[in-house]
Design a protein around this motif. Sequence first.
Motif, short mmCIF file in Angstrom:
data_model
loop_
_atom_site.label_atom_id
_atom_site.label_comp_id
_atom_site.label_asym_id
_atom_site.label_seq_id
_atom_site.Cartn_x
_atom_site.Cartn_y
_atom_site.Cartn_z
N ALA A 125 68.31 -56.41 91.82
CA ALA A 125 67.28 -55.40 91.50
C ALA A 125 67.87 -54.14 90.90
CB ALA A 125 66.47 -55.07 92.75
N ASP A 126 69.15 -53.88 91.13
CA ASP A 126 69.80 -52.67 90.62
C ASP A 126 70.49 -52.89 89.28
OD1 ASP A 126 69.07 -51.16 92.92
OD2 ASP A 126 70.73 -52.07 94.02
N GLY A 127 70.36 -54.09 88.72
CA GLY A 127 71.00 -54.36 87.44
C GLY A 127 72.46 -54.78 87.55
N GLY A 128 72.91 -55.06 88.77
CA GLY A 128 74.25 -55.60 88.94
C GLY A 128 74.19 -57.12 88.94
N VAL A 129 75.33 -57.77 88.74
CA VAL A 129 75.34 -59.23 88.78
C VAL A 129 75.01 -59.70 90.19
CG1 VAL A 129 77.85 -59.36 89.18
CG2 VAL A 129 76.65 -61.31 88.21
N ASP A 130 74.16 -60.71 90.30
CA ASP A 130 73.83 -61.31 91.59
C ASP A 130 74.91 -62.34 91.90
OD1 ASP A 130 72.84 -62.73 93.75
OD2 ASP A 130 70.78 -62.75 93.03
N LEU A 131 75.99 -61.85 92.49
CA LEU A 131 77.16 -62.72 92.70
C LEU A 131 76.85 -63.90 93.60
CD1 LEU A 131 80.32 -60.45 93.10
CD2 LEU A 131 79.93 -62.26 91.42
N GLY A 132 76.03 -63.66 94.61
CA GLY A 132 75.70 -64.75 95.53
C GLY A 132 75.03 -65.91 94.81
N ALA A 133 74.06 -65.59 93.96
CA ALA A 133 73.35 -66.64 93.23
C ALA A 133 74.27 -67.32 92.22
CB ALA A 133 72.13 -66.07 92.52
N VAL A 134 75.07 -66.52 91.50
CA VAL A 134 75.98 -67.11 90.51
C VAL A 134 76.99 -68.02 91.20
CG1 VAL A 134 77.75 -66.61 88.78
CG2 VAL A 134 75.69 -65.23 88.85
N GLU A 135 77.50 -67.58 92.35
CA GLU A 135 78.47 -68.41 93.09
C GLU A 135 77.85 -69.73 93.52
OE1 GLU A 135 79.83 -65.89 96.24
OE2 GLU A 135 81.40 -64.98 95.01
N ARG A 164 78.00 -53.28 81.94
CA ARG A 164 78.55 -54.51 81.37
C ARG A 164 80.00 -54.74 81.80
NH1 ARG A 164 75.87 -56.15 76.44
NH2 ARG A 164 77.81 -57.13 75.74
N GLY A 165 80.78 -53.66 81.78
CA GLY A 165 82.19 -53.78 82.10
C GLY A 165 82.40 -54.23 83.54
N ALA A 166 81.60 -53.68 84.45
CA ALA A 166 81.72 -54.07 85.86
C ALA A 166 81.33 -55.53 86.04
CB ALA A 166 80.83 -53.17 86.73
N LEU A 167 80.28 -55.96 85.35
CA LEU A 167 79.85 -57.36 85.44
C LEU A 167 80.97 -58.28 84.97
CD1 LEU A 167 76.44 -58.85 84.46
CD2 LEU A 167 78.49 -59.82 83.45
N ARG A 168 81.57 -57.95 83.85
CA ARG A 168 82.66 -58.79 83.32
C ARG A 168 83.84 -58.85 84.30
NH1 ARG A 168 83.61 -60.23 78.14
NH2 ARG A 168 82.01 -59.94 76.54
N ASP A 180 87.22 -64.27 86.78
CA ASP A 180 87.94 -65.50 87.10
C ASP A 180 87.02 -66.62 87.59
OD1 ASP A 180 90.44 -64.26 86.54
OD2 ASP A 180 90.27 -63.21 88.46
N PHE A 181 85.74 -66.54 87.20
CA PHE A 181 84.80 -67.54 87.68
C PHE A 181 85.08 -68.90 87.08
CE2 PHE A 181 81.87 -65.36 90.31
CZ PHE A 181 81.05 -66.33 90.84
N PRO A 182 85.14 -69.96 87.91
CA PRO A 182 85.39 -71.30 87.38
C PRO A 182 84.32 -71.72 86.38
CG PRO A 182 85.52 -71.29 89.79
CD PRO A 182 84.98 -69.96 89.37
N PRO A 192 91.64 -58.72 80.89
CA PRO A 192 90.92 -59.27 82.05
C PRO A 192 89.42 -58.98 81.95
CG PRO A 192 92.92 -58.17 82.77
CD PRO A 192 92.78 -57.88 81.30
N GLY A 193 88.60 -60.03 82.08
CA GLY A 193 87.16 -59.88 81.95
C GLY A 193 86.66 -60.07 80.53
N TYR A 194 87.60 -60.15 79.57
CA TYR A 194 87.21 -60.29 78.17
C TYR A 194 87.84 -61.52 77.52
CZ TYR A 194 85.26 -55.65 78.66
OH TYR A 194 84.49 -54.59 79.08
N GLU A 195 88.26 -62.47 78.34
CA GLU A 195 88.86 -63.68 77.79
C GLU A 195 87.82 -64.66 77.27
OE1 GLU A 195 92.12 -62.73 80.99
OE2 GLU A 195 89.96 -62.92 81.14
N GLN A 196 86.58 -64.55 77.75
CA GLN A 196 85.55 -65.51 77.36
C GLN A 196 85.13 -65.31 75.89
OE1 GLN A 196 85.37 -63.63 80.15
NE2 GLN A 196 85.56 -65.15 81.77
#
Length: 229
Positions: free
Chosen positions: A97-107, A130-134, A139-141, A172-176
């Motif tokens: 809801a705050d515009g951050g990545v929902d890490l739990g759901a993504v995981e 954006r930078g924080a999200l990346r 290192d997400f599989p 880091p965070g920009y390899e994709q």
Amino acid sequence: MSKRAVLEVIALDAEDAVAAQAGGADRLELVTDMAADGLTPAATTVAAIRAAVDIPVRVMLRLADGFAAGDASRLVAAAGEMREAGAEEFVLGFLDADGGVDLGAVERVAGALEGCRWTFHRAIDRAADRGALRKQLADFPGLDTYLTAGAAAGVDAGLPTLLAEAERRGEPGYEQQLLVGGGLRLEHVPVLLEAGIDGFHIGGAARPGGWDGPVSAEAVGEWRRVLGG
């Protein structure tokens, strides 16, 4: 360009898929319901497209309009159903809801993919940072691509961000891979290619008749020519 740029085309059905491949698309993004900006398709559609074409297909995992995950267990079940139908690559992305990545759901959802390759979609363009999200997803599989216009409003507004992120490739965070889509037009392509961006995503641009009409192999072919290869 050392390698051919990737052209990804949105497909809604097997007819779209065949036309996109004929026009020179490298990959498909398979969705349904573009009125909601693309939701998870039917398993039968996945199977039909896998039978109709031999280019890679990335299948959307998104159950409702907006960028909230909703019921993560339903997403995990959808991922399993899509894999059983032959899907091997995916598209997903969830914000809280705050515009951050929902890490739990993504995981949870990425975990259900067991290493399948996937794109984090344009939810990044709605993120508070954006930078924080990346960094959080660095290192997400399986995560190998960000689909982004650089801004929620589209490529016209996001171009400076896209060029800045392209310059950071390999950090880091920009390899994709940057896969640029969302209001992308042919006139954007030269400056993006010059910046070393090698991923392009089109939806409406592949459909001269609008979303009610099919993908046009000729329209896809024009993009293929401009991108080279």
